[in-house]
Design a protein around this motif. Structure first.
Motif, PDB file in Angstrom:
ATOM      1  N   THR A   1      90.474 -56.434 -33.001  1.00 17.39           N
ATOM      2  CA  THR A   1      91.126 -57.631 -32.495  1.00 17.39           C
ATOM      3  C   THR A   1      90.091 -58.733 -32.299  1.00 17.39           C
ATOM      4  N   GLY A   2      90.525 -59.975 -32.411  1.00 13.95           N
ATOM      5  CA  GLY A   2      89.605 -61.098 -32.294  1.00 13.95           C
ATOM      6  C   GLY A   2      88.846 -61.105 -30.984  1.00 13.95           C
ATOM      7  N   GLY A   3      87.549 -61.288 -31.060  1.00 15.80           N
ATOM      8  CA  GLY A   3      86.706 -61.337 -29.873  1.00 15.80           C
ATOM      9  C   GLY A   3      86.010 -60.042 -29.528  1.00 15.80           C
ATOM     10  N   SER A   4      86.466 -58.932 -30.106  1.00 13.07           N
ATOM     11  CA  SER A   4      85.840 -57.636 -29.809  1.00 13.07           C
ATOM     12  C   SER A   4      84.372 -57.633 -30.212  1.00 13.07           C
ATOM     13  N   GLY A   5      84.057 -58.229 -31.361  1.00 12.86           N
ATOM     14  CA  GLY A   5      82.666 -58.309 -31.805  1.00 12.86           C
ATOM     15  C   GLY A   5      81.821 -59.216 -30.931  1.00 12.86           C
ATOM     16  N   ASP A   6      82.435 -60.286 -30.382  1.00 15.86           N
ATOM     17  CA  ASP A   6      81.704 -61.163 -29.469  1.00 15.86           C
ATOM     18  C   ASP A   6      81.310 -60.408 -28.198  1.00 15.86           C
ATOM     19  N   VAL A   7      82.204 -59.546 -27.744  1.00 18.72           N
ATOM     20  CA  VAL A   7      81.912 -58.720 -26.571  1.00 18.72           C
ATOM     21  C   VAL A   7      80.724 -57.806 -26.851  1.00 18.72           C
ATOM     22  N   LEU A   8      80.720 -57.176 -28.024  1.00 21.69           N
ATOM     23  CA  LEU A   8      79.620 -56.275 -28.373  1.00 21.69           C
ATOM     24  C   LEU A   8      78.293 -57.021 -28.450  1.00 21.69           C
ATOM     25  N   ALA A   9      78.292 -58.192 -29.081  1.00 20.73           N
ATOM     26  CA  ALA A   9      77.049 -58.970 -29.192  1.00 20.73           C
ATOM     27  C   ALA A   9      76.499 -59.308 -27.816  1.00 20.73           C
ATOM     28  N   GLY A  10      77.376 -59.699 -26.900  1.00 17.00           N
ATOM     29  CA  GLY A  10      76.938 -60.005 -25.548  1.00 17.00           C
ATOM     30  C   GLY A  10      76.405 -58.793 -24.816  1.00 17.00           C
ATOM     31  N   MET A  11      77.054 -57.656 -25.001  1.00 16.21           N
ATOM     32  CA  MET A  11      76.582 -56.421 -24.367  1.00 16.21           C
ATOM     33  C   MET A  11      75.176 -56.064 -24.822  1.00 16.21           C
ATOM     34  N   ILE A  12      74.951 -56.146 -26.125  1.00 15.22           N
ATOM     35  CA  ILE A  12      73.641 -55.793 -26.662  1.00 15.22           C
ATOM     36  C   ILE A  12      72.575 -56.742 -26.134  1.00 15.22           C
ATOM     37  N   ALA A  13      72.896 -58.041 -26.090  1.00 10.96           N
ATOM     38  CA  ALA A  13      71.943 -59.004 -25.550  1.00 10.96           C
ATOM     39  C   ALA A  13      71.665 -58.735 -24.078  1.00 10.96           C
ATOM     40  N   GLY A  14      72.700 -58.385 -23.326  1.00 14.54           N
ATOM     41  CA  GLY A  14      72.526 -58.074 -21.920  1.00 14.54           C
ATOM     42  C   GLY A  14      71.636 -56.873 -21.689  1.00 14.54           C
ATOM     43  N   LEU A  15      71.747 -55.895 -22.557  1.00 13.82           N
ATOM     44  CA  LEU A  15      70.881 -54.711 -22.462  1.00 13.82           C
ATOM     45  C   LEU A  15      69.448 -55.038 -22.875  1.00 13.82           C
ATOM     46  N   LEU A  16      69.288 -55.841 -23.924  1.00 13.74           N
ATOM     47  CA  LEU A  16      67.948 -56.280 -24.328  1.00 13.74           C
ATOM     48  C   LEU A  16      67.239 -56.997 -23.184  1.00 13.74           C
ATOM     49  N   ALA A  17      67.988 -57.833 -22.478  1.00 16.44           N
ATOM     50  CA  ALA A  17      67.406 -58.595 -21.380  1.00 16.44           C
ATOM     51  C   ALA A  17      66.886 -57.689 -20.268  1.00 16.44           C
ATOM     52  N   GLN A  18      67.426 -56.474 -20.188  1.00 17.76           N
ATOM     53  CA  GLN A  18      66.999 -55.508 -19.168  1.00 17.76           C
ATOM     54  C   GLN A  18      65.842 -54.631 -19.647  1.00 17.76           C
ATOM     55  N   ASN A  19      65.214 -55.064 -20.730  1.00 17.63           N
ATOM     56  CA  ASN A  19      64.027 -54.394 -21.281  1.00 17.63           C
ATOM     57  C   ASN A  19      64.311 -53.073 -21.985  1.00 17.63           C
ATOM     58  N   TYR A  20      65.559 -52.875 -22.401  1.00 14.12           N
ATOM     59  CA  TYR A  20      65.799 -51.787 -23.336  1.00 14.12           C
ATOM     60  C   TYR A  20      65.210 -52.192 -24.687  1.00 14.12           C
ATOM     61  N   THR A  21      64.753 -51.225 -25.459  1.00 11.80           N
ATOM     62  CA  THR A  21      64.290 -51.534 -26.802  1.00 11.80           C
ATOM     63  C   THR A  21      65.474 -51.958 -27.656  1.00 11.80           C
ATOM     64  N   ALA A  22      65.198 -52.559 -28.803  1.00 14.30           N
ATOM     65  CA  ALA A  22      66.286 -52.971 -29.696  1.00 14.30           C
ATOM     66  C   ALA A  22      67.125 -51.774 -30.114  1.00 14.30           C
ATOM     67  N   GLU A  23      66.470 -50.660 -30.406  1.00 12.77           N
ATOM     68  CA  GLU A  23      67.183 -49.448 -30.799  1.00 12.77           C
ATOM     69  C   GLU A  23      68.081 -48.970 -29.662  1.00 12.77           C
ATOM     70  N   GLN A  24      67.524 -48.879 -28.457  1.00 17.17           N
ATOM     71  CA  GLN A  24      68.299 -48.415 -27.310  1.00 17.17           C
ATOM     72  C   GLN A  24      69.454 -49.366 -26.999  1.00 17.17           C
ATOM     73  N   ALA A  25      69.175 -50.666 -27.011  1.00 16.29           N
ATOM     74  CA  ALA A  25      70.207 -51.642 -26.668  1.00 16.29           C
ATOM     75  C   ALA A  25      71.367 -51.603 -27.656  1.00 16.29           C
ATOM     76  N   ALA A  26      71.051 -51.507 -28.943  1.00 17.01           N
ATOM     77  CA  ALA A  26      72.101 -51.481 -29.958  1.00 17.01           C
ATOM     78  C   ALA A  26      72.958 -50.229 -29.831  1.00 17.01           C
ATOM     79  N   VAL A  27      72.318 -49.086 -29.682  1.00 14.38           N
ATOM     80  CA  VAL A  27      73.069 -47.828 -29.619  1.00 14.38           C
ATOM     81  C   VAL A  27      73.866 -47.732 -28.319  1.00 14.38           C
TER      82      VAL A  27
END
Length: 512
Positions: A454-480
């Motif tokens: 559904t529209g916007g689901s991907g926007d939610v995922l992108a924000g989640m990954i960025a939010g995890l990156l900001a907390q010093n998770y590695t790119a691999e950890q944040a994405a998964v």
């Protein structure tokens, strides 16, 4: 949990038999016993009689040998068994000859399929041991007509290792293909069982050990994983239940910058910013065209809005690059693309950000479309900081200048090759989202549901990954982590609704 290709499985088998010294007949015996035990469990759970016959369909290869061992163990448990060979036993080789001889000595009933009419009313269920992981292409006769008849029987079908007719590596369904109620796969998950449409046609998939040591995966550097708790803990070194310490503050959990939204798609930036906060990020700044900034005031008070000049167009422009570069200073993550739209010289705009911004980047939606249209993207320089691409299949196809079908037919390898080539993390979204890293590791997600299309689901995922990156998770950890919890939130949201059809992106955020 490891996931293997047919070639990797063949090598693991070969190493176990020829180097470790475990005979192939022992592995086959273990396989058949495990399958029989699963049938016993199923009959008890569903309160089925073990006195009604079961039909076991047997091919000429080792998959058929597993089926014959299954027949023996079911017979010993009190089942009545009929065995139907797809081809004459004269064609059998190796271990299959041994299993056939044992079957004869035990006087188990066998017959050879010759396009005969089968009385399905005699049987409680069917065990598919026709074609194994080494088979490629559409089933030929006599297998094809037998598979068609089996599917028409409407009886529960249990496939050994993989449904006959399914490509073990890609999940492609050749025609015809067994439609299994359950697949008992042996030793390790197969790639075709965790990719659509194979994952759906395989039914309930369960992995059973047969004696191949887990240590053999290191011998052949198996790098594909199905997301389980053990993968987070042992492979990614992530504690799924890590509590926050009491002496922390918002600055402890990072500051993400969201560059998203236009007049026509302002909601994308809103969803992305909110999900970054819900992912645990301490602070979020949303940069957006000035015209829509006034409309967003107070809608999400937890997010700081920073407008860029748009000359009342509601769109981005190339001059705003310098503003974003300045805003990115002291940020721990930046997501670019949700609802961004396209604009004049957008490739120059994005290249400036790509080359000069030093914090980790999440590139989504139109940021990826800009890259796919840009000339000489390969020559863009990037500082040694992480980058995550989050394309859906259409965006991935544009990046590669291929068709969506080509992406969908080989998601694992395409994601892996692109990640290695560009030294980034790639997230190909969709059913069983694939996450690939620059070192060749691939993670396949098993959470989520069709309501999330559904529209916007991907926007939610992108924000989640960025939010995890900001907390010093590695790119691999944040994405998964982002992919896994995005799917879990979608599952929780869907469970609260009458139908998955009514799910919207905001529901996913509310379940984070």
């Amino acid at each position: 949990m490891y996931v293997v290709t047919s070639d990797e499985m063949r090598k693991l088998d070969h190493y176990t038999i020829n180097t470790i010294g475990i005979p192939s007949l022992v592995l086959m015996e273990n396989a058949g016993r495990e399958v029989a035990n699963e049938i016993l469990v199923w009959t008890k759970k569903h309160k089925r009689s073990n006195h009604k016959k079961w039909l076991i369909l047997v091919g000429k290869g080792n998959n058929g040998g597993d089926g014959l061992v299954t027949a023996r163990h079911l017979m010993e448990a009190g089942f009545e068994i009929d065995i139907l060979y797809a081809q004459s036993p004269d064609l059998f080789k190796g271990d299959m000859i041994t299993q056939h001889n044992i079957t004869k000595n035990l006087k188990l009933l066998t017959d050879v399929y010759q396009n005969k009419t089968i009385d399905w009313n005699r049987y409680e269920g069917i065990i598919d041991a026709l074609l194994g992981t080494g088979t490629k292409g559409a089933p030929k006769e006599p297998y094809a007509s037998l598979i068609n008849k089996v599917n028409e029987s409407k009886l529960p079908i249990f496939s050994i290792d993989i449904p006959s007719g399914l490509d073990a590596d890609t999940g492609i369904l050749y025609q015809p293909c067994i439609k299994a109620e359950k697949t008992i796969t042996l030793a390790f998950l197969k790639c075709g069982l965790v990719q659509s449409p194979g994952a759906e046609i395989a039914g309930d998939v369960i992995v059973k050990p047969i004696g191949i040591p887990i240590s053999t995966t290191k011998q052949y550097s198996i790098q594909t994983f199905s997301l389980q708790t053990s993968v987070f803990e042992k492979k990614l070194n992530v504690n799924m239940n890590l509590p926050r310490e009491s002496n922390t503050h918002k600055g402890t959990y990072g500051h993400a910058l969201v560059v998203a939204g236009t007049l026509q798609m302002s909601g994308a930036g809103l969803l992305c910013s909110k999900s970054a906060l819900r992912a645990g990020c301490g602070l979020v700044t949303w940069s957006l065209p000035r015209t829509i900034a006034n409309q967003m005031l107070g809608i999400l008070p937890e997010v700081m809005l920073v407008p860029v000049e748009d000359k009342k167009s509601g769109e981005w422009n190339v001059q705003s690059a310098e503003d974003i570069i300045q805003l990115s200073e002291n940020k721990q993550a930046l997501v670019i693309g949700p609802g961004l739209g396209r604009f004049k010289e957008d490739d120059l705009w994005l290249r400036k950000l790509w080359e000069r911004i030093e914090c980790p980047l999440v590139m989504d939606a139109d940021a990826l479309n800009i890259i796919s249209d840009a000339e000489h993207f390969e020559k863009w320089d990037r500082k040694d900081t992480p980058v995550i691409f989050t394309p859906h299949p259409g965006e991935m196809a544009r990046l590669l200048n291929c068709t969506i079908n080509e992406v969908q037919e080989n998601r694992i390898q395409i994601a892996r090759e692109y990640a290695i080539k560009h030294k980034i993390v790639v997230v190909i979204k969709g059913a069983h989202t694939v996450v690939a890293t620059a070192n060749g590791d691939v993670y396949i997600n098993n959470t989520g549901n069709t309501g999330m299309a559904t529209g916007g689901s991907g926007d939610v995922l992108a924000g989640m990954i960025a939010g995890l990156l900001a907390q010093n998770y590695t790119a691999e950890q944040a994405a998964v982590l982002g992919v896994y919890h995005h799917g879990l939130a979608g599952d929780r949201a869907a469970s609260k609704r009458y139908s998955q059809h009514s799910l919207i992106a905001g529901d996913i955020i509310e379940e984070l």
